[in-house]
Design an enzyme around this catalytic site. Structure first.
Site, PDB file in Angstrom:
ATOM      1  N   HIS A 145      41.914  55.784  53.122  1.00 59.65           N
ATOM      2  CA  HIS A 145      41.705  55.206  54.451  1.00 59.65           C
ATOM      3  C   HIS A 145      42.752  54.111  54.717  1.00 59.65           C
ATOM      4  O   HIS A 145      43.364  54.069  55.787  1.00 59.65           O
ATOM      5  CB  HIS A 145      40.282  54.645  54.538  1.00 59.65           C
ATOM      6  CG  HIS A 145      39.967  53.915  55.805  1.00 59.65           C
ATOM      7  ND1 HIS A 145      39.277  54.488  56.850  1.00 59.65           N
ATOM      8  CD2 HIS A 145      40.260  52.653  56.207  1.00 59.65           C
ATOM      9  CE1 HIS A 145      39.161  53.612  57.827  1.00 59.65           C
ATOM     10  NE2 HIS A 145      39.740  52.486  57.457  1.00 59.65           N
ATOM     11  N   GLU A 146      42.966  53.256  53.745  1.00 60.07           N
ATOM     12  CA  GLU A 146      43.961  52.181  53.903  1.00 60.07           C
ATOM     13  C   GLU A 146      45.370  52.766  54.010  1.00 60.07           C
ATOM     14  O   GLU A 146      46.194  52.288  54.781  1.00 60.07           O
ATOM     15  CB  GLU A 146      43.894  51.199  52.738  1.00 60.07           C
ATOM     16  CG  GLU A 146      42.566  50.458  52.611  1.00 60.07           C
ATOM     17  CD  GLU A 146      42.133  49.802  53.908  1.00 60.07           C
ATOM     18  OE1 GLU A 146      42.997  49.405  54.705  1.00 60.07           O
ATOM     19  OE2 GLU A 146      40.915  49.723  54.140  1.00 60.07           O
ATOM     20  N   HIS A 149      46.053  53.871  57.435  1.00 59.43           N
ATOM     21  CA  HIS A 149      46.428  52.775  58.328  1.00 59.43           C
ATOM     22  C   HIS A 149      47.913  52.464  58.191  1.00 59.43           C
ATOM     23  O   HIS A 149      48.593  52.137  59.157  1.00 59.43           O
ATOM     24  CB  HIS A 149      45.635  51.508  57.989  1.00 59.43           C
ATOM     25  CG  HIS A 149      44.267  51.478  58.628  1.00 59.43           C
ATOM     26  ND1 HIS A 149      44.064  51.801  59.939  1.00 59.43           N
ATOM     27  CD2 HIS A 149      43.053  51.156  58.127  1.00 59.43           C
ATOM     28  CE1 HIS A 149      42.777  51.675  60.222  1.00 59.43           C
ATOM     29  NE2 HIS A 149      42.135  51.298  59.130  1.00 59.43           N
TER      30      HIS A 149
END
Lengths: 399, 185
Positions: A145-146, A149
């Site tokens: 998820h990071e 980003h």
């Protein structure tokens, strides 16, 4: 996938542009108010200078500031091999040219964020609470998820959107204080005033009250939309949506509140570090993140890990006609081309937790002795005796 | 005069389009190469880790000679592989042999207690992950390249400058292929 990055950037640029307009308007009316007619340009210049200084600081120091206020410590591979490996794995899955630096925050609240100026020199930070609670698959979901980003260029955009909103908040605060002490009012009366100046005064006051609220709403809207996309991208990286789903579930159930987070840094984290999500206020316009139950349900209902699956699942769960994934991404979905076999990794949650323990023991000055039976003795720095006995096999070790 | 101007303008547009397409294709081809290099790095890393692993498990798993030998043989097959397809098959063989070794290791509690073995196991498992994630990204890049090479109108430019479709990295998992063989005779 690459067009999707561009499309998102365009949408976000429009939002940021409106925030910039807000800043200029605030400067203009503030200037007119404080310096009488013709003071507008001066106000705009002041607003832009404030914004420029903040932007430059954010550009060159933003990630350092963010890491510093969150109390993050940089780690190497030997400190936490599993975490380091996971970040490396996700770097490959995202196709990033360079692996982000890895940071750990010593805080029991489970959370994580990514920051940085560019994808090439980004940083990922996770709390020790996260490492202590999650299994390897779940940790992989969070890191994915990071990484999304970073790959989707969200970290830059959030940096700029955050700075812009911050500049507006500061200017409005200063302006309101100036009015409170009557600085502008007397000046504008002396200049002759009349109807137009009282209109300007009203507009200035309304702007100073509303602009910060508006700026924050736009900032939050930008961040909220990006969370869904990052979840979807994470699923395409790991091809295992359940990992992230069960990680989110564990994180949301944890009672701890992150000590170092503020409302300015909140949108950067994987889940809102300040507020415990309540169901009825989920769709609130002031929330920085989409409701976490909804994110979990979408991930669980998607089945396989492609953008198309996420989009279908999103529409089902939200009852919406329109999905969240841009058409260009759906068209370029590469899931059919590559369906990797998932390797079962036996490193359990206990193993990760043990590594985290070791790391913090070492930081506190504990000395390590590896016994031949496989047990590791941790000798506290104030240990006085010459010998320590292994609790498992009874062998004596010199300290 | 006007006609000439329009023609010139049209020429500029066409040239700009061709240049853009061409550069896009070159960029993609480089990305395919780069993402293959990432896969290769991880395959090499796994290759290098194996002697270390053998050294560690040898003492504990002396009764599993066949399993250990299978890994050593699979590793040797990689260095002996000639072409790309042969290499892929050999890499798949090593993945299968390592999988068996780790499955068998479950029944050796002493081995599972050794920190050295645990860290090697994590290292190898993570390398397997990295291979498949790098492969996933490589295949995605190949697909984007192939779409450009085969779809209209970019296929015109690709044909003019000899850009060809790249091959996917498919795993040849012997164990998976061989499994469902049922003889009813």
């Amino acid at each position: 996938m690459w067009e999707q990055i561009a499309a998102n950037r365009r949408k976000s640029v429009v939002l940021v542009f409106f925030t910039a307009l807000l800043l200029v308007a605030l400067g203009w009316f503030g200037g007119e108010y404080f310096w009488g007619r013709g003071g507008g340009p001066t106000g705009v210049v002041i607003a832009l200078v404030v914004w420029l200084v903040m932007t430059l600081t954010a550009w060159f120091q933003g990630d350092n500031v963010m890491l510093k206020i969150s109390g993050a410590k940089k780690i190497e591979k030997k400190d936490l091999p599993i975490l380091h490996n996971i970040v490396e794995e996700m770097t490959l899955a995202a196709g990033l040219a360079k692996m982000p630096a890895v940071y750990v925050i010593d805080d029991p609240a489970p959370n994580a964020f990514a920051t940085g100026r560019r994808a090439e020199n980004a940083s990922v930070a996770v709390t020790s609470g996260l490492l202590n609670r999650l299994s390897r698959d779940e940790l992989q979901g969070v890191i994915a998820h990071e990484m999304a980003h970073i790959r989707n260029r969200d970290i830059q955009l959030m940096l700029f959107a955050g700075v812009l909103a911050g500049a507006i908040v500061i200017l409005a605060e200063v302006g309101l204080r100036g009015m409170w002490f009557g600085g502008g009012r007397s000046r504008s009366r002396r200049d002759g005033g009349g109807d137009s100046s009282s209109i300007i005064a009203i507009v200035a006051i309304v702007l100073m009250i509303l602009a910060p609220i508006l700026a924050r709403l736009i900032y939050f809207a930008v961040s909220r939309k990006r969370e869904y996309l990052a979840d979807a991208s994470a699923a395409t990286f790991t091809r295992y949506p359940e990992g992230l789903a069960s990680a989110l579930e564990k994180i949301s159930r944890a009672p701890d509140k992150l000590g170092s987070a503020t409302s300015a840094t909140a949108p950067m984290y994987i889940i809102n570090p300040l507020k415990r999500t309540k169901k009825h206020m989920a769709a609130n316009a002031t929330s920085t993140h989409p409701p976490i139950d909804e994110r979990i349900r979408i991930l669980r209902a998607m089945g396989a890990g492609s953008f198309a699956d996420y989009d279908r699942s999103y529409r089902e769960i939200k009852g919406a006609k329109k999905g969240v994934i841009p058409g260009s991404a759906l068209k370029e979905d590469g899931s059919e081309a590559a369906a990797p076999t998932r390797e079962k990794v036996s490193a359990s949650q206990r193993e990760i937790a043990r590594q985290v323990d070791d790391l913090f023991y070492k930081k506190d000055g504990y000395h390590r002795i590896e016994c031949s039976c496989g047990t590791v003795l941790k000798i506290p720095p104030d240990f006085k005796a010459d010998e320590a006995k292994c609790p498992r096999c009874g062998t004596r070790h010199k300290v | 005069m006007l006609f000439v101007l329009i023609l010139a303008g049209l020429m500029v547009v066409v040239v700009a389009w061709v240049v853009g397409m061409y550069n896009g294709l070159v960029g993609l081809r480089n990305q395919v190469k780069e993402s293959w290099a990432q896969v290769d790095v991880q395959l090499k890393r796994r290759f290098d880790l194996i002697p270390n692993l053998m050294e560690t498990v040898k003492g504990y798993m002396s009764h599993e000679r066949e399993t250990l030998e299978a890994v050593t043989k699979a590793r040797a097959a990689i260095s002996g592989a000639g072409g790309m397809p042969e290499r892929m098959a050999a890499e798949g063989g090593l993945t299968a042999a390592l999988g068996r070794l780790f499955a068998v290791s479950e029944s050796y509690p002493d081995l599972k207690a050794s920190t050295n073995f645990l860290s090697l196991q994590e290292e190898l498992a993570s390398t397997e992950n990295k291979i498949s994630f790098a492969r996933q990204f490589y295949n995605e890049t190949v697909m984007r390249m192939n779409n450009k090479v085969q779809m209209f109108p970019s296929n015109i430019i690709a044909g003019m400058f000899n850009f060809t479709a790249e091959t996917f990295f498919e795993v040849e998992d012997e164990a998976e292929r061989a499994a469902p063989k049922v003889d009813f005779s």
